[in-house]
Motif scaffolding. Structure first.
Motif, PDB file in Angstrom:
ATOM      1  N   GLU A 345     -47.444 -41.789 -19.340  1.00  0.00           N
ATOM      2  CA  GLU A 345     -47.631 -42.263 -17.685  1.00  0.00           C
ATOM      3  C   GLU A 345     -46.685 -41.174 -17.263  1.00  0.00           C
ATOM      4  O   GLU A 345     -46.900 -40.836 -16.524  1.00  0.00           O
ATOM      5  CB  GLU A 345     -46.339 -43.401 -18.434  1.00  0.00           C
ATOM      6  CG  GLU A 345     -46.732 -44.899 -18.280  1.00  0.00           C
ATOM      7  CD  GLU A 345     -48.293 -45.360 -18.124  1.00  0.00           C
ATOM      8  OE1 GLU A 345     -48.589 -44.772 -16.632  1.00  0.00           O
ATOM      9  OE2 GLU A 345     -48.439 -46.403 -18.289  1.00  0.00           O
ATOM     10  N   TYR A 346     -45.974 -40.498 -17.940  1.00  0.00           N
ATOM     11  CA  TYR A 346     -45.733 -39.087 -16.916  1.00  0.00           C
ATOM     12  C   TYR A 346     -46.682 -38.288 -17.206  1.00  0.00           C
ATOM     13  O   TYR A 346     -46.602 -37.686 -15.727  1.00  0.00           O
ATOM     14  CB  TYR A 346     -44.138 -38.524 -18.302  1.00  0.00           C
ATOM     15  CG  TYR A 346     -43.545 -37.355 -17.624  1.00  0.00           C
ATOM     16  CD1 TYR A 346     -42.689 -37.721 -16.126  1.00  0.00           C
ATOM     17  CD2 TYR A 346     -43.856 -36.278 -18.317  1.00  0.00           C
ATOM     18  CE1 TYR A 346     -41.849 -36.199 -15.563  1.00  0.00           C
ATOM     19  CE2 TYR A 346     -42.836 -35.129 -17.504  1.00  0.00           C
ATOM     20  CZ  TYR A 346     -42.289 -35.177 -16.527  1.00  0.00           C
ATOM     21  OH  TYR A 346     -41.273 -33.981 -16.387  1.00  0.00           O
ATOM     22  N   SER A 348     -49.556 -38.634 -16.509  1.00  0.00           N
ATOM     23  CA  SER A 348     -50.144 -39.516 -15.535  1.00  0.00           C
ATOM     24  C   SER A 348     -49.701 -38.770 -14.317  1.00  0.00           C
ATOM     25  O   SER A 348     -50.555 -38.701 -13.039  1.00  0.00           O
ATOM     26  CB  SER A 348     -50.546 -40.697 -16.364  1.00  0.00           C
ATOM     27  OG  SER A 348     -51.765 -41.219 -15.231  1.00  0.00           O
ATOM     28  N   TYR A 349     -48.751 -39.230 -14.179  1.00  0.00           N
ATOM     29  CA  TYR A 349     -47.680 -39.472 -12.485  1.00  0.00           C
ATOM     30  C   TYR A 349     -47.645 -37.954 -12.802  1.00  0.00           C
ATOM     31  O   TYR A 349     -48.227 -37.337 -10.954  1.00  0.00           O
ATOM     32  CB  TYR A 349     -46.651 -39.777 -12.628  1.00  0.00           C
ATOM     33  CG  TYR A 349     -45.411 -39.098 -11.279  1.00  0.00           C
ATOM     34  CD1 TYR A 349     -45.674 -39.875 -10.564  1.00  0.00           C
ATOM     35  CD2 TYR A 349     -44.654 -38.526 -11.366  1.00  0.00           C
ATOM     36  CE1 TYR A 349     -45.109 -40.071  -9.483  1.00  0.00           C
ATOM     37  CE2 TYR A 349     -44.220 -38.046 -10.562  1.00  0.00           C
ATOM     38  CZ  TYR A 349     -43.863 -39.146  -9.674  1.00  0.00           C
ATOM     39  OH  TYR A 349     -43.223 -38.442  -8.492  1.00  0.00           O
ATOM     40  N   HIS A 353     -49.818 -37.389  -9.362  1.00  0.00           N
ATOM     41  CA  HIS A 353     -48.603 -36.173  -7.849  1.00  0.00           C
ATOM     42  C   HIS A 353     -48.377 -35.582  -7.338  1.00  0.00           C
ATOM     43  O   HIS A 353     -47.949 -35.747  -6.131  1.00  0.00           O
ATOM     44  CB  HIS A 353     -48.249 -38.319  -7.861  1.00  0.00           C
ATOM     45  CG  HIS A 353     -48.533 -39.605  -8.269  1.00  0.00           C
ATOM     46  ND1 HIS A 353     -48.743 -40.247  -6.954  1.00  0.00           N
ATOM     47  CD2 HIS A 353     -48.595 -40.181  -9.317  1.00  0.00           C
ATOM     48  CE1 HIS A 353     -49.810 -41.807  -6.666  1.00  0.00           C
ATOM     49  NE2 HIS A 353     -49.192 -41.699  -8.718  1.00  0.00           N
TER      50      HIS A 353
END
Length: 512
Positions: A345-346, A348-349, A353
């Protein structure tokens, strides 16, 4: 138009990890890489033609900017021959001294070299060692291991009794041959350091293949480390676990040094305890080796993602490391003591973003990628947006490979060369090392009439079956609506199951 720079590569041996990986990674740069023809490189226990290698190397230096050289190839004809030779110290010294004349003729040539400390496997198997290692390998290792601990005053009574038993059984001629060769090799290590001191070699790595905290290899480390200190070479000679990835590491360093860049890399680990795990086949906490791998490639560790040029997502074990083929079993330390979801998740962020390049060091297991991790990366559609990925063989093999690829990505971006190398890593590290190798080795290969250490040739029935299974696994584990991986060649370089030779392409959907 800027003239391409010329880089010479003298690989450690003829296997793809040494002969192909650095060459493939360099294709995305402005370096033209020259490497020796395969017919003088040797084959496993058969040494390369050292005289021809030197002749080729000297001729190739004309017009070259830099060279990445495996001294074990130029001294012994390869990594396996370095464990089998009958050379004398003066012969090795004469070979090394040829570098002085080359540097004199081509003073502009930057020489980045590496030279192994001879390994001492813990098991009895002669596939990559002298023939007697099949009968006495375990005893040779234990004698060195316990003897070292005895010198340090930390051997247990049980170990002392075991050592006495080994001394009764281990043939003196076997031990004399083994230790004699180690002594010769260490002298060559020391002589190479003098070339660094004198400015002939600009930077050097002394990697340790299959190392352990105690034993013959650890004691040899002490001898080489003492010489490094005596010559004030601590900043010019690094010594840490590794071997087959070093050609890639020095390629990355060459590029970074030539460009005057020091990429800042921020590592994010999947487990709190991950930094303090000692990986299989290595001799120190993981994080200490990670520092070396980043430094050796020309980078520095960043203190935060905000200041980093690259974030390295590191999937470590939670407590102790297991083999990749065992990952279908539940392990408390893997399931409870680490958090892959946070890692993914980190990453991907950051990618989506913050637009920060992200690479993945898949070092949770030895000898293969983590199927759960790759599944989640695929679910997030991250596999082919990464700056690098590796999960093969030892922790250091993977670290050096992914850091090198990611460093080159920072220079060259998301090229087809980059995508193809990602595809190769997923095909080999995940689909072959973690799935197909174990599946075929444990039964099907024997049913075909062969053994995992002796197949039916590099391109026989086994190789065809490997390609068939890999193609099936790629569809299930790697391919996505955006693109797929196509295998264009598959062979077994050393006629055994341990490594595979692959050529692959990443094919975007729009190109299909």
């Amino acid at each position: 138009m800027t003239k391409p720079r010329k880089l010479i590569l003298v690989p450690l041996d003829e296997r793809p990890c040494n002969y192909e990986f650095p060459y493939l990674l360099a294709q995305g740069t402005d370096y033209v890489v020259e490497r020796p023809p395969t017919d003088i490189m040797g084959l496993k226990k058969r040494p390369g033609d050292v005289e021809q290698l030197w002749s080729w190397f000297e001729a190739a230096c004309e017009g070259a900017d830099s060279a990445v050289i495996a001294l074990d190839a130029l001294l012994y004809g390869g990594i396996i021959p370095s464990r089998l030779h009958g050379l004398k110290p003066d012969e090795l010294h004469a070979r090394l001294e040829q570098l002085r004349e080359i540097k004199r003729c081509y003073p502009q040539l930057k020489l980045y070299a590496f030279q192994l400390i001879m390994r001492c496997p813990q098991y009895s198997l002669s596939d990559e060692e002298p023939d007697y290692y099949a009968d006495w390998g375990r005893e040779i290792f234990r004698k060195g291991f316990i003897g070292h601990r005895l010198e340090l005053g930390i051997a247990t009574d049980e170990e002392i009794r075991e050592l006495a038993d080994i001394d009764l059984r281990l043939p003196a001629a076997v031990l004399q041959d083994y230790l004699g060769r180690r002594a010769v090799n260490i002298e060559a290590n020391k002589q190479a350091l003098e070339l660094v001191r004198d400015g002939v070699i600009d930077f050097m790595i002394v990697p340790q293949d299959d190392s352990a905290p105690y034993g013959h290899t650890a004691k040899d480390q002490e001898k080489v480390r003492a010489r490094i200190m005596a010559l004030d070479l601590e900043l010019k000679v690094y010594m840490y676990p590794g071997a087959d990835e070093v050609g890639c590491t020095l390629l990355a360093r060459t590029l970074n040094m030539a460009e005057g860049r020091r990429p800042l890399i921020y590592p994010r680990l999947s487990a709190v305890q991950g930094a303090f795990v000692t990986p299989l086949f290595e001799d120190r906490f993981f994080y200490e080796t990670l520092k070396y791998q980043i430094l050796a490639a020309g980078g520095l560790i960043a203190s935060s993602a905000a200041e980093a040029d690259l974030v390295l997502l590191v999937s470590t074990p939670g407590e102790t490391m297991a083999e990749a083929v065992s990952q279908h079993h539940a392990y408390f330390s893997y399931d409870i003591h680490r958090n892959l979801m946070d890692l993914v998740e980190y990453g991907s962020y950051l990618l989506r973003h913050k637009k920060i390049p992200v690479a993945v060091a898949d070092v949770g297991y030895a000898n293969g990628g983590d199927q759960k991790l790759v599944k989640m990366l695929r679910q997030k559609n991250m596999l082919f947006d990464l700056a690098g990925y590796a999960g093969w063989n030892t922790s250091s093999n993977s670290l050096g490979t992914v850091i090198s690829q990611a460093t080159i990505y920072l220079h060259c971006g998301r090229t087809q060369v980059h995508l193809d190398f990602l595809a190769l890593r997923y095909a080999e590290d995940v689909c072959y090392c973690s799935v197909v190798r174990g599946e075929l080795s444990d039964g099907p290969v024997q049913e075909m009439g062969y053994g995992k250490y002796e197949l039916d040739g590099p391109r026989g029935i086994v190789a065809a079956r490997v390609q068939e299974r890999l193609s099936e696994e790629l569809v299930v584990r790697i391919d996505s609506p955006e693109g797929s991986v196509k295998i264009t060649d598959c062979y077994m370089p050393w006629n055994r199951m341990f490594e595979v030779g692959l050529s692959v392409q990443y094919v975007p959907v729009e190109a299909g």
